[in-house]
Design a protein around this motif. Structure first.
Motif, PDB file in Angstrom:
ATOM      1  N   GLU A 165       0.864  -1.194   0.000  1.00 46.72           N
ATOM      2  CA  GLU A 165       0.000   0.000   0.000  1.00 46.72           C
ATOM      3  C   GLU A 165       0.898   1.240   0.000  1.00 46.72           C
ATOM      4  O   GLU A 165       1.747   1.404   0.882  1.00 46.72           O
ATOM      5  CB  GLU A 165      -0.929  -0.056   1.220  1.00 46.72           C
ATOM      6  N   PHE A 166       0.714   2.097  -0.997  1.00 48.65           N
ATOM      7  CA  PHE A 166       1.567   3.278  -1.214  1.00 48.65           C
ATOM      8  C   PHE A 166       0.752   4.573  -1.135  1.00 48.65           C
ATOM      9  O   PHE A 166       1.089   5.569  -1.776  1.00 48.65           O
ATOM     10  CB  PHE A 166       2.175   3.225  -2.631  1.00 48.65           C
ATOM     11  N   GLY A 167      -0.342   4.608  -0.381  1.00 45.44           N
ATOM     12  CA  GLY A 167      -1.326   5.677  -0.573  1.00 45.44           C
ATOM     13  C   GLY A 167      -1.161   6.970   0.192  1.00 45.44           C
ATOM     14  O   GLY A 167      -1.855   7.945  -0.106  1.00 45.44           O
ATOM     15  N   ALA A 210      12.260   6.582  -5.261  1.00 41.00           N
ATOM     16  CA  ALA A 210      11.509   7.438  -6.194  1.00 41.00           C
ATOM     17  C   ALA A 210      12.356   7.816  -7.406  1.00 41.00           C
ATOM     18  O   ALA A 210      13.568   7.582  -7.438  1.00 41.00           O
ATOM     19  CB  ALA A 210      11.052   8.697  -5.464  1.00 41.00           C
ATOM     20  N   HIS A 211      11.717   8.461  -8.378  1.00 44.29           N
ATOM     21  CA  HIS A 211      12.435   8.952  -9.566  1.00 44.29           C
ATOM     22  C   HIS A 211      13.482   9.989  -9.179  1.00 44.29           C
ATOM     23  O   HIS A 211      14.524  10.091  -9.821  1.00 44.29           O
ATOM     24  CB  HIS A 211      11.435   9.569 -10.557  1.00 44.29           C
ATOM     25  N   SER A 212      13.193  10.771  -8.126  1.00 47.71           N
ATOM     26  CA  SER A 212      14.129  11.839  -7.730  1.00 47.71           C
ATOM     27  C   SER A 212      15.516  11.278  -7.416  1.00 47.71           C
ATOM     28  O   SER A 212      16.528  11.923  -7.698  1.00 47.71           O
ATOM     29  CB  SER A 212      13.577  12.595  -6.526  1.00 47.71           C
ATOM     30  N   ILE A 268      12.727  -5.090  -9.395  1.00 47.85           N
ATOM     31  CA  ILE A 268      12.698  -3.873 -10.206  1.00 47.85           C
ATOM     32  C   ILE A 268      11.265  -3.360 -10.128  1.00 47.85           C
ATOM     33  O   ILE A 268      10.335  -4.133  -9.895  1.00 47.85           O
ATOM     34  CB  ILE A 268      13.107  -4.124 -11.676  1.00 47.85           C
ATOM     35  N   ARG A 269      11.108  -2.030 -10.301  1.00 51.07           N
ATOM     36  CA  ARG A 269       9.742  -1.482 -10.275  1.00 51.07           C
ATOM     37  C   ARG A 269       9.448  -0.755 -11.574  1.00 51.07           C
ATOM     38  O   ARG A 269      10.232   0.074 -12.028  1.00 51.07           O
ATOM     39  CB  ARG A 269       9.549  -0.523  -9.092  1.00 51.07           C
ATOM     40  N   LEU A 270       8.297  -1.090 -12.170  1.00 54.40           N
ATOM     41  CA  LEU A 270       7.786  -0.410 -13.364  1.00 54.40           C
ATOM     42  C   LEU A 270       6.697   0.556 -12.905  1.00 54.40           C
ATOM     43  O   LEU A 270       5.806   0.167 -12.145  1.00 54.40           O
ATOM     44  CB  LEU A 270       7.172  -1.435 -14.325  1.00 54.40           C
ATOM     45  N   ALA A 298       4.960  -3.500  -9.877  1.00 51.61           N
ATOM     46  CA  ALA A 298       4.317  -2.517 -10.761  1.00 51.61           C
ATOM     47  C   ALA A 298       3.521  -1.535  -9.922  1.00 51.61           C
ATOM     48  O   ALA A 298       2.941  -1.896  -8.884  1.00 51.61           O
ATOM     49  CB  ALA A 298       3.395  -3.212 -11.753  1.00 51.61           C
ATOM     50  N   SER A 299       3.521  -0.279 -10.350  1.00 53.78           N
ATOM     51  CA  SER A 299       2.679   0.750  -9.738  1.00 53.78           C
ATOM     52  C   SER A 299       2.248   1.676 -10.866  1.00 53.78           C
ATOM     53  O   SER A 299       2.751   1.563 -11.986  1.00 53.78           O
ATOM     54  CB  SER A 299       3.455   1.512  -8.653  1.00 53.78           C
ATOM     55  N   ASN A 300       1.352   2.572 -10.584  1.00 52.68           N
ATOM     56  CA  ASN A 300       0.810   3.582 -11.505  1.00 52.68           C
ATOM     57  C   ASN A 300      -0.706   3.452 -11.612  1.00 52.68           C
ATOM     58  O   ASN A 300      -1.224   2.750 -12.484  1.00 52.68           O
ATOM     59  CB  ASN A 300       1.436   3.490 -12.914  1.00 52.68           C
ATOM     60  N   ASP A 301      -1.376   4.116 -10.693  1.00 49.43           N
ATOM     61  CA  ASP A 301      -2.845   4.207 -10.762  1.00 49.43           C
ATOM     62  C   ASP A 301      -3.534   2.856 -10.899  1.00 49.43           C
ATOM     63  O   ASP A 301      -4.489   2.722 -11.680  1.00 49.43           O
ATOM     64  CB  ASP A 301      -3.253   5.091 -11.950  1.00 49.43           C
ATOM     65  N   LEU A 302      -3.077   1.890 -10.158  1.00 47.99           N
ATOM     66  CA  LEU A 302      -3.670   0.549 -10.275  1.00 47.99           C
ATOM     67  C   LEU A 302      -4.937   0.432  -9.438  1.00 47.99           C
ATOM     68  O   LEU A 302      -5.073   1.088  -8.406  1.00 47.99           O
ATOM     69  CB  LEU A 302      -2.656  -0.502  -9.801  1.00 47.99           C
ATOM     70  N   ASP A 303      -5.837  -0.389  -9.877  1.00 50.13           N
ATOM     71  CA  ASP A 303      -6.958  -0.817  -9.047  1.00 50.13           C
ATOM     72  C   ASP A 303      -7.250  -2.284  -9.397  1.00 50.13           C
ATOM     73  O   ASP A 303      -6.534  -2.885 -10.219  1.00 50.13           O
ATOM     74  CB  ASP A 303      -8.200   0.075  -9.226  1.00 50.13           C
ATOM     75  N   TRP A 320       2.536  -5.736  -6.317  1.00 52.59           N
ATOM     76  CA  TRP A 320       1.702  -4.626  -6.782  1.00 52.59           C
ATOM     77  C   TRP A 320       1.771  -3.492  -5.770  1.00 52.59           C
ATOM     78  O   TRP A 320       1.459  -3.699  -4.587  1.00 52.59           O
ATOM     79  CB  TRP A 320       0.251  -5.091  -6.928  1.00 52.59           C
ATOM     80  N   GLY A 321       2.177  -2.292  -6.213  1.00 51.93           N
ATOM     81  CA  GLY A 321       2.217  -1.117  -5.344  1.00 51.93           C
ATOM     82  C   GLY A 321       1.003  -0.254  -5.652  1.00 51.93           C
ATOM     83  O   GLY A 321       0.854   0.242  -6.769  1.00 51.93           O
ATOM     84  N   ILE A 322       0.126  -0.085  -4.673  1.00 53.71           N
ATOM     85  CA  ILE A 322      -1.154   0.578  -4.961  1.00 53.71           C
ATOM     86  C   ILE A 322      -1.423   1.694  -3.951  1.00 53.71           C
ATOM     87  O   ILE A 322      -1.365   1.461  -2.733  1.00 53.71           O
ATOM     88  CB  ILE A 322      -2.311  -0.444  -4.943  1.00 53.71           C
ATOM     89  N   GLY A 323      -1.722   2.877  -4.480  1.00 53.85           N
ATOM     90  CA  GLY A 323      -1.951   4.020  -3.599  1.00 53.85           C
ATOM     91  C   GLY A 323      -3.323   4.621  -3.758  1.00 53.85           C
ATOM     92  O   GLY A 323      -4.313   4.166  -3.170  1.00 53.85           O
ATOM     93  N   THR A 324      -3.386   5.642  -4.626  1.00 53.71           N
ATOM     94  CA  THR A 324      -4.567   6.498  -4.755  1.00 53.71           C
ATOM     95  C   THR A 324      -5.902   5.749  -4.788  1.00 53.71           C
ATOM     96  O   THR A 324      -6.821   6.063  -4.028  1.00 53.71           O
ATOM     97  CB  THR A 324      -4.451   7.313  -6.067  1.00 53.71           C
ATOM     98  N   LYS A 325      -6.010   4.784  -5.668  1.00 54.91           N
ATOM     99  CA  LYS A 325      -7.338   4.185  -5.890  1.00 54.91           C
ATOM    100  C   LYS A 325      -7.768   3.295  -4.732  1.00 54.91           C
ATOM    101  O   LYS A 325      -8.953   2.999  -4.584  1.00 54.91           O
ATOM    102  CB  LYS A 325      -7.357   3.450  -7.220  1.00 54.91           C
TER     103      LYS A 325
END
Ligand SMILES: Nc1ncnc2c1ncn2[C@@H]1O[C@H](COP(=O)(O)OP(=O)(O)OP(=O)(O)O)[C@@H](O)[C@H]1O
Ligand SMILES: O=P(O)(O)OC[C@H]1O[C@H](OP(=O)(O)OP(=O)(O)O)[C@H](O)[C@@H]1O
Ligand SMILES: O=C(O)c1cccnc1
Length: 489
Positions: A165-167, A210-212, A268-270, A298-303, A320-325
């Motif tokens: 959970e990345f929310g 993170a990308h930073s 690795i993370r996509l 994997a992450s990016n707006d997953l649900d 699976w890395g899942i935050g917002t949704k």
């Protein structure tokens, strides 16, 4: 401001109208009259076929500290009405000051699968206290049950994969983030990136970078090498900053360096692009280089729906890395739990059953001191029957569909069952030992495994049968007729 929020007494975490009604009960000499309220919802979230009860632990914490501080009372005393005059008399403030929580609460344990109209909580006690608690109890149960349910749906799709959970960054404020992390763990997530939730609730914490981090170096490879050098036991490299598959090749180089030092490339993370295609190609690159055990995150707006689609496409994602949704329950941001008066003790000592009428059948509340009986056979749970504990069925029990009285089912005395509500507080005393968050998380999976798979599908799920015990159904029907007749004249 945030620290102040959490250091304050939370008795005022209620709506003003609860205080004005409490004042009214007090003025009318009804404050101590015994009442029963039920907390329940009418419809599953996410157009689903089940809901996971969650939030009871917060309810216990909340009530264990329940008192009005001097500051609370000073504030309540300062509230004014439309004419600018004080709303509440000093005598009422004294009453609040001396309040000791004296209600009895029965509840369905956290982690239980629950259905519309079932009381998740039953509160019995002085009406003034029950009334003040409506808002905080709904606040605590609605949100946490919603998030636990969303998480459980994701677990159904993920099967044995790891769910992170990345929310926190996208959550509805600090408490929204922290309580969502706990509810997500209960619903079936394996870990959270939220460090405060980890500390407060004993949830495993995990993360990548993170990308930073990558952007702060002159090259991606250098950023990966440096990360691996300092944290060789926690290396999951985010590969999509510039070019995902090239990123995987850089990660493999770093993986070989790690192996020379006795460590390994964790993952690795996509985080962008076509996650099915990229994960399949990344798996091939990793496997060909001898990194068969390296995870693909994997992450990016997953649900749950995108996860499902990715699985069908043969994606090679196993974390699976899942935050917002998840933490905002994006497609349905609230569970519509309600809190309704079901009985009041009359002067003669009998229960006076109460019901709220509505034009819509689904909104007519159910009277009675309710309990939920869950019947089971050798294959699992078969149906739930709501009954009035004051008038339990003797012998064979008949259950009526509340929306179609021609449909009913009978259960012989030998049918095995479990009564779902258990005592939590008895007249203000805590009598319940709260299971650990890990036990509650296990309970979710154990419960779900006992239900037919039809209630767990996302499209047009099967409706699990929940009915009213015939005696309760008849009592409700006659009360409806009585109230309609009384209000027609
Ligand atoms: N193969 C796939 N099938 C279905 N949905 C996918 C697939 N791959 C990615 N998605 C989802 O599609 C949504 C948008 O992805 P998209 O590729 O458009 O954005 P992005 O990669 O974040 O774009 P950007 O590079 O601008 O950040 C995300 O929710 C993502 O999880
Ligand atoms: O998409 P979610 O389900 O909400 O999951 C959390 C997102 O948060 C991060 O992105 P963000 O752009 O905030 O930061 P980053 O630079 O670390 O990618 C992360 O990379 C995920 O994409
Ligand atoms: O650890 C991670 O990869 C992470 C944490 C929060 C948000 N997005 C990603």
């Amino acid at each position: 401001m945030i620290n102040q929020l959490y250091n304050t007494s939370l008795s005022l975490l209620t709506d003003l109208y609860q205080l004005t009604m409490a004042y009214g009960y007090w003025k009318a000499g009804k404050a101590e009259q015994e009442a029963v309220f039920n907390l329940y919802f009418r419809k599953h979230p996410f157009q689903g076929g089940f809901t996971i009860a969650c939030g009871l632990s917060s309810v216990v914490d909340y009530l264990s500290e329940y008192r009005f501080s001097e500051e609370d009372l000073a504030y309540v005393g300062s509230i004014t009405g439309n004419d600018g005059e004080k709303l509440f008399e000093p005598g009422f403030l004294d009453y609040l000051k001396n309040i000791e929580f004296a209600c009895s609460i029965d509840a369905i344990p956290e982690g239980t699968t629950v259905f519309p109209n079932e009381p998740l909580l039953r509160i019995q006690g002085p009406i003034l206290q029950c009334q003040l608690l409506e808002t905080p109890l709904l606040n605590l149960i609605n949100f946490q049950s919603l998030i636990a349910t969303k998480a459980a749906r994701m677990r159904l799709v993920a099967k044995d994969d790891t769910l992170l959970e990345f929310g926190l960054r996208r959550a509805q404020g600090p408490d929204g983030g922290v309580t969502a992390s706990r509810a997500a763990y209960i619903g079936g997530f394996d870990a959270t990136s939220n460090v405060l939730a980890g500390k407060l609730y004993d949830i495993p914490v995990k993360g990548t970078h993170a990308h930073s981090w990558v952007m702060s170096f002159n090259s991606e490879l250098e950023s990966f090498e440096t990360y691996a050098q300092y944290m060789p036991n926690n290396v999951t490299l985010l590969v999509d900053t510039y070019d995902s598959l090239n990123g995987v090749r850089h990660a493999i180089k770093v993986g070989n360096l790690l192996r020379e030092r006795g460590y390994d490339l964790g993952g690795i993370r996509l985080d962008s692009g076509d996650l099915a295609y990229l994960s399949i190609e990344a798996r091939k690159l990793l496997d060909d280089a001898g990194f068969e055990k390296t995870n693909i995150v994997a992450s990016n707006d997953l649900d749950e729906h995108i996860m499902d689609s990715l699985k069908i496409q043969g994606a090679k994602i196993n974390v699976w890395g899942i935050g917002t949704k998840l933490v905002t329950a994006y497609d349905q941001p609230a569970l519509g739990g309600v809190y309704k008066l079901a009985a009041i003790r009359s002067e003669s000592g009998e229960w006076d059953y109460k019901l709220k009428l509505s034009e819509q059948a689904i909104k007519v509340s159910t009277p009675g001191i309710q309990q939920v009986r869950r019947f089971k056979d050798t294959k699992g749970f078969v149906s739930d029957m709501i009954f009035n504990i004051e008038t339990p069925a003797t012998g064979k029990a008949t259950m009526v569909d509340p929306y179609d009285f021609t449909r009913n089912r009978s259960f012989s005395e030998s049918t095995s069952f479990e009564d779902l509500l258990v005592p939590i507080f008895v007249k203000g005393y805590l009598v319940y030992k709260m299971p650990s968050v890990h036990e509650t998380r296990d309970r979710v999976q154990e419960q779900l495994s006992n239900f037919h798979k039809g209630i767990k599908r996302f499209v047009n799920p099967h409706t699990y049968p929940v009915g009213l015990e015939k005696g309760l159904f008849d009592m409700k029907t006659s009360l409806i007729l009585k109230l309609r007749a009384a209000n027609e004249s």
